[in-house]
Scaffold this active site. Sequence first.
Site, PDB file in Angstrom:
ATOM      1  N   ASN A  78       0.859  -1.192   0.000  1.00 40.40           N
ATOM      2  CA  ASN A  78       0.000   0.000   0.000  1.00 40.40           C
ATOM      3  C   ASN A  78       0.889   1.234   0.000  1.00 40.40           C
ATOM      4  O   ASN A  78       2.013   1.209   0.503  1.00 40.40           O
ATOM      5  CB  ASN A  78      -0.900   0.011   1.239  1.00 40.40           C
ATOM      6  CG  ASN A  78      -1.851   1.197   1.250  1.00 40.40           C
ATOM      7  OD1 ASN A  78      -2.445   1.527   0.222  1.00 40.40           O
ATOM      8  ND2 ASN A  78      -2.006   1.846   2.391  1.00 40.40           N
ATOM      9  N   HIS A  86       0.725   5.285   1.204  1.00 41.38           N
ATOM     10  CA  HIS A  86      -0.079   6.156   2.065  1.00 41.38           C
ATOM     11  C   HIS A  86       0.581   7.536   2.141  1.00 41.38           C
ATOM     12  O   HIS A  86       1.803   7.626   2.331  1.00 41.38           O
ATOM     13  CB  HIS A  86      -0.190   5.543   3.465  1.00 41.38           C
ATOM     14  CG  HIS A  86      -1.100   6.325   4.344  1.00 41.38           C
ATOM     15  ND1 HIS A  86      -2.477   6.279   4.229  1.00 41.38           N
ATOM     16  CD2 HIS A  86      -0.832   7.226   5.327  1.00 41.38           C
ATOM     17  CE1 HIS A  86      -3.012   7.109   5.104  1.00 41.38           C
ATOM     18  NE2 HIS A  86      -2.040   7.683   5.777  1.00 41.38           N
TER      19      HIS A  86
HETATM   20  C1  GAR Z   1      -2.539   8.801  -3.153  1.00 37.66           C
HETATM   21  O1  GAR Z   1      -2.055  10.005  -2.638  1.00 37.66           O
HETATM   22  C2  GAR Z   1      -2.465   7.709  -2.114  1.00 37.66           C
HETATM   23  O2  GAR Z   1      -1.343   7.795  -1.289  1.00 37.66           O
HETATM   24  C3  GAR Z   1      -3.725   7.946  -1.346  1.00 37.66           C
HETATM   25  O3  GAR Z   1      -4.675   8.263  -2.311  1.00 37.66           O
HETATM   26  C4  GAR Z   1      -4.042   8.902  -3.412  1.00 37.66           C
HETATM   27  C5  GAR Z   1      -4.448   8.177  -4.666  1.00 37.66           C
HETATM   28  O4  GAR Z   1      -3.930   8.837  -5.784  1.00 37.66           O
HETATM   29  N1  GAR Z   1      -4.100   6.806  -0.562  1.00 37.66           N
HETATM   30  C6  GAR Z   1      -4.638   6.891   0.635  1.00 37.66           C
HETATM   31  O5  GAR Z   1      -4.916   7.935   1.172  1.00 37.66           O
HETATM   32  C7  GAR Z   1      -4.922   5.555   1.282  1.00 37.66           C
HETATM   33  N2  GAR Z   1      -5.297   5.725   2.638  1.00 37.66           N
HETATM   34  P1  GAR Z   1      -3.863   8.111  -7.179  1.00 37.66           P
HETATM   35  O6  GAR Z   1      -5.265   7.520  -7.437  1.00 37.66           O
HETATM   36  O7  GAR Z   1      -3.547   9.203  -8.139  1.00 37.66           O
HETATM   37  O8  GAR Z   1      -2.798   7.049  -7.122  1.00 37.66           O
END
Ligand code: GAR
Length: 208
Positions: A110, A112
């Site tokens: 994952n 984060h």
């Molecule tokens: C990313 O910033 C990721 O780290 C976060 O969502 C975004 C997705 O961006 N994830 C979380 O917050 C999980 N708890 P993306 O769809 O452009 O990869």
Amino acid sequence: MKHNSRIVVLASGRGSNFTAIAAAIESAEIPGTIVRLVTDNPVAPAIEIANQRGIPVQVIDCGSRRGRIRMAARPLLLKCLADADAIACAGFMRILPPSIVRAHPARILNVHPSLLPAFPGLESPRQAIEYGVRVAGCTVHFVDEGTDTGPIIFQAAVPVDASDTPETLAARILPHEHRLYVSALRLLCQGRLTIRGRQVIIEDEEQT
Ligand code: GAR
């Protein structure tokens, strides 16, 4: 792990981490193939990215409870992950149930947008600004049965500016997510990551 790992990506939204992973596979930086994108969001932009690249997509109705995966959705999710050597949660906004985590020990990653263990859960850049930290960042980690609690593979730090909004901070963090996720997934697919307690041991770390 095999020379050409079967990778399943889980994503709920924009898909920039998914794109970074797919690009790294196309350039042979990651020795694998994305066998499918699984999403809980039928209008996720990530679906279009998958379509453009010819990656099969499975949409799963995970239910309306924020962050949860409803019981009735779990057998299909298990099935979609069954043939995976590596599973990459890339902006997947649901918590994987223990039955799925246990079925894939040391195989689920994952990313984060915080320096865990600070600010787990949702809206981490907002949490960081509201708390007043001067340094924020991102973490790539193995998924365990908790929420953003698994063993840490890589982290990167960025400064928090006084003028930052959650959006500007998230945008500063994002390129680091892409870089670290590609590196971590490459190591997983190369079989070079070992979990020992809470620590992740990287084989031949100088070659990362
Ligand atoms: C990313 O910033 C990721 O780290 C976060 O969502 C975004 C997705 O961006 N994830 C979380 O917050 C999980 N708890 P993306 O769809 O452009 O990869």
